[in-house]
Scaffold this active site. Structure first.
Site, PDB file in Angstrom:
ATOM      1  N   GLN A   1       0.998  -1.219   0.268  1.00 16.03           N
ATOM      2  CA  GLN A   1       0.077  -0.001   0.008  1.00 16.03           C
ATOM      3  C   GLN A   1       0.923   1.244  -0.033  1.00 16.03           C
ATOM      4  OE1 GLN A   1      -2.144  -0.915   3.910  1.00 16.03           O
ATOM      5  NE2 GLN A   1      -0.930   0.941   4.803  1.00 16.03           N
TER       6      GLN A   1
ATOM      7  N   ARG B   1      -0.039  11.320   1.378  1.00 14.04           N
ATOM      8  CA  ARG B   1      -1.440  10.717   1.891  1.00 14.04           C
ATOM      9  C   ARG B   1      -1.555   9.034   1.694  1.00 14.04           C
ATOM     10  NH1 ARG B   1      -3.875  11.693   5.678  1.00 14.04           N
ATOM     11  NH2 ARG B   1      -3.413  13.896   5.227  1.00 14.04           N
ATOM     12  N   THR B   2      -1.452   8.572   2.743  1.00 10.94           N
ATOM     13  CA  THR B   2      -1.420   6.959   2.891  1.00 10.94           C
ATOM     14  C   THR B   2      -1.916   6.805   4.165  1.00 10.94           C
ATOM     15  OG1 THR B   2       0.612   6.994   4.405  1.00 10.94           O
ATOM     16  CG2 THR B   2       0.996   7.223   1.784  1.00 10.94           C
TER      17      THR B   2
ATOM     18  N   TYR C   1      10.295   7.441  16.015  1.00 12.38           N
ATOM     19  CA  TYR C   1      10.127   7.532  14.616  1.00 12.38           C
ATOM     20  C   TYR C   1      11.454   8.212  14.077  1.00 12.38           C
ATOM     21  CZ  TYR C   1       8.548   8.076   9.784  1.00 12.38           C
ATOM     22  OH  TYR C   1       8.266   8.253   8.598  1.00 12.38           O
TER      23      TYR C   1
ATOM     24  N   PRO D   1      10.319  11.856   2.432  1.00 18.62           N
ATOM     25  CA  PRO D   1       9.190  12.466   2.291  1.00 18.62           C
ATOM     26  C   PRO D   1       8.697  13.401   3.395  1.00 18.62           C
ATOM     27  CG  PRO D   1       8.867  10.101   1.768  1.00 18.62           C
ATOM     28  CD  PRO D   1      10.245  10.399   2.473  1.00 18.62           C
ATOM     29  N   GLY D   2       7.745  14.241   3.011  1.00 21.62           N
ATOM     30  CA  GLY D   2       7.068  15.128   4.231  1.00 21.62           C
ATOM     31  C   GLY D   2       5.831  14.501   4.557  1.00 21.62           C
TER      32      GLY D   2
HETATM   33  N1  LIG Z   1       3.319   8.732   4.476  1.00 27.74           N
HETATM   34  C1  LIG Z   1       4.270   9.539   4.948  1.00 27.74           C
HETATM   35  O1  LIG Z   1       3.715  10.801   5.002  1.00 27.74           O
HETATM   36  C2  LIG Z   1       5.707   9.174   4.986  1.00 27.74           C
HETATM   37  C3  LIG Z   1       6.262   8.143   4.912  1.00 27.74           C
HETATM   38  N2  LIG Z   1       7.424   7.811   5.066  1.00 27.74           N
HETATM   39  C4  LIG Z   1       7.860   6.676   5.061  1.00 27.74           C
HETATM   40  O2  LIG Z   1       7.655   6.022   3.739  1.00 27.74           O
HETATM   41  C5  LIG Z   1       7.543   4.712   3.929  1.00 27.74           C
HETATM   42  C6  LIG Z   1       6.328   3.719   3.638  1.00 27.74           C
HETATM   43  O3  LIG Z   1       5.310   4.674   4.142  1.00 27.74           O
HETATM   44  P1  LIG Z   1       3.624   4.787   3.861  1.00 27.74           P
HETATM   45  O4  LIG Z   1       3.330   4.217   2.715  1.00 27.74           O
HETATM   46  O5  LIG Z   1       3.012   5.973   4.361  1.00 27.74           O
HETATM   47  O6  LIG Z   1       3.161   3.515   4.931  1.00 27.74           O
HETATM   48  P2  LIG Z   1       1.990   2.676   5.034  1.00 27.74           P
HETATM   49  O7  LIG Z   1       1.803   2.398   6.755  1.00 27.74           O
HETATM   50  O8  LIG Z   1       0.718   3.343   4.430  1.00 27.74           O
HETATM   51  O9  LIG Z   1       2.434   1.323   4.324  1.00 27.74           O
HETATM   52  C7  LIG Z   1       3.471   0.540   4.915  1.00 27.74           C
HETATM   53  C8  LIG Z   1       3.628  -0.700   4.346  1.00 27.74           C
HETATM   54  O10 LIG Z   1       4.706  -1.532   4.893  1.00 27.74           O
HETATM   55  C9  LIG Z   1       4.140  -2.712   5.375  1.00 27.74           C
HETATM   56  N3  LIG Z   1       5.063  -2.937   6.594  1.00 27.74           N
HETATM   57  C10 LIG Z   1       4.814  -2.600   7.533  1.00 27.74           C
HETATM   58  N4  LIG Z   1       5.730  -3.451   8.574  1.00 27.74           N
HETATM   59  C11 LIG Z   1       6.228  -4.233   7.761  1.00 27.74           C
HETATM   60  C12 LIG Z   1       7.224  -5.535   8.201  1.00 27.74           C
HETATM   61  N5  LIG Z   1       7.850  -5.312   9.548  1.00 27.74           N
HETATM   62  N6  LIG Z   1       7.726  -6.071   7.293  1.00 27.74           N
HETATM   63  C13 LIG Z   1       7.182  -5.863   5.755  1.00 27.74           C
HETATM   64  N7  LIG Z   1       6.340  -4.928   5.464  1.00 27.74           N
HETATM   65  C14 LIG Z   1       5.929  -4.191   6.668  1.00 27.74           C
HETATM   66  C15 LIG Z   1       2.752  -2.516   5.740  1.00 27.74           C
HETATM   67  O11 LIG Z   1       1.885  -3.635   5.592  1.00 27.74           O
HETATM   68  C16 LIG Z   1       2.429  -1.409   4.619  1.00 27.74           C
HETATM   69  O12 LIG Z   1       1.786  -2.257   3.246  1.00 27.74           O
HETATM   70  C17 LIG Z   1       7.787   4.248   5.657  1.00 27.74           C
HETATM   71  O13 LIG Z   1       9.006   3.850   5.657  1.00 27.74           O
HETATM   72  C18 LIG Z   1       7.715   5.649   6.191  1.00 27.74           C
HETATM   73  O14 LIG Z   1       8.330   5.786   7.329  1.00 27.74           O
HETATM   74  C19 LIG Z   1       8.214   8.990   5.445  1.00 27.74           C
HETATM   75  C20 LIG Z   1       7.924  10.234   5.459  1.00 27.74           C
HETATM   76  C21 LIG Z   1       6.300  10.630   5.321  1.00 27.74           C
HETATM   77  C1  LIG Z   2       6.896  12.863   8.635  1.00 27.97           C
HETATM   78  C2  LIG Z   2       6.747  11.382   8.562  1.00 27.97           C
HETATM   79  O1  LIG Z   2       7.656  10.546   8.357  1.00 27.97           O
HETATM   80  C3  LIG Z   2       5.539  11.046   8.710  1.00 27.97           C
HETATM   81  C4  LIG Z   2       5.171   9.571   8.599  1.00 27.97           C
HETATM   82  O2  LIG Z   2       4.460  11.746   9.003  1.00 27.97           O
END
Ligand SMILES: NC(=O)C1=CN([C@@H]2O[C@H](COP(=O)(O)OP(=O)(O)OC[C@H]3O[C@@H](n4cnc5c(N)ncnc54)[C@H](O)[C@@H]3O)[C@@H](O)[C@H]2O)C=CC1
Ligand SMILES: CC(=O)C(C)=O
Length: 256
Positions: free
Chosen positions: A12, A186-187, A152, A182-183
């Protein structure tokens, strides 16, 4: 013949966006995720579009499982070209109230999961003998820590350090290692962050999101595709001379 890209957390959000984007560049996509339902859905979508893709269930916190992931994906699709350490977890709480179990799990997934991914990918690239690309998910919280996200932020600072150290050591093998910061994207992760933050601040979620929007110079949140474009660049020939870098993809929130 397709070249293989392994993307963790591709079930996702940003990871699924990266999978969709790299599939456009004819990578065979290993959708690696702990969630078999969402992970298979992404694979089904890619396959319906005529793309090569397969789901691999993995908990990136388990080192042996990460090495098995690489071995299985290479056996299925041939040589590895790209490994994206995208999987991550987050939670919102004050420093003093953060639950030790949640803190431990977050470091196991975000920091150690990225460490195992770099180790497994680099081991495979060295075996193949002609370089490779590793891209890690950091965050704007890796350049300036976020309140209510102490664990985090620490994990993301750590990922920036892993990126630099791996880049220094692996350059001799023509392996580049970079990170995206990223900042606000929308997830589902962001949805959960907004909900908990609003509750702590005693505001509504729309009020919380409106406040955050005022901090983004470009005036909009990111979509996963915005981040996926940066990852596609990091793994392209155009970025062949870039390594050890962590690139802010935040619409203008931090200017470091
Ligand atoms: N959404 C945001 O605003 C931001 C996200 N990030 C980083 O980007 C990456 C992706 O974030 P999102 O897509 O928003 O997260 P999300 O929570 O929507 O998706 C994360 C995915 O990783 C999988 N996952 C979680 N733990 C796991 C594990 N132990 N082993 C394998 N898969 C696992 C989940 O099942 C999910 O499909 C993350 O590392 C997050 O920290 C960084 C900055 C901002
Ligand atoms: C800034 C950041 O990493 C999130 C998940 O908001």
């Amino acid at each position: 013949m397709s070249k293989l890209a392994i993307i963790t957390g591709a079930g996702q959000g940003i990871g699924a966006g990266i999978a969709r984007r790299l599939a456009q560049d004819d990578y065979a996509i290993a959708v690696a995720d702990i969630n078999p339902v969402t992970g298979q859905q992404v694979v089904d979508e890619l396959q319906a579009a005529g793309k090569a893709a397969k789901f691999y269930q993995v908990d990136v916190a388990q080192r042996a499982a990460v090495f098995d992931l690489v071995a299985q994906a290479v056996a299925d699709f041939g040589e590895l070209a790209v490994y994206v350490n995208n999987a991550g977890v987050a939670f919102i709480d004050s420093f003093v109230d953060s639950d030790p179990t949640q803190v431990e799990r977050l470091f196991d997934v975000n920091l150690k999961g990225t460490y195992w991914g770099i180790q497994a990918a680099a081991t495979q690239f060295k075996k193949q003998g002609h370089g490779g690309r590793i891209v890690n998910a950091a965050s704007l919280a890796s350049v300036e820590a976020s309140a209510l996200q102490s664990a985090y932020s620490a994990s993301k600072f750590g990922i920036r350090g892993l990126t630099q150290a791996a880049a220094k050591e692996l350059a001799a093998d023509h392996i580049t290692v970079n990170a995206y910061n990223p900042g606000v994207v929308r997830t589902p992760m962001r949805d959960a962050i907004d909900k908990k933050t609003a509750a702590i601040k005693h505001v509504t979620v729309p009020e919380q999101q409106a406040q955050v929007l005022t901090e983004i110079a470009l005036g909009r949140e990111a979509q996963p595709a915005d981040v996926a474009e940066v990852v596609a660049w990091f793994v392209s020939p155009a970025a062949g001379y870039v390594t050890g870098q962590s690139l802010l993809v935040d619409g203008g929130m931090r200017f470091h």
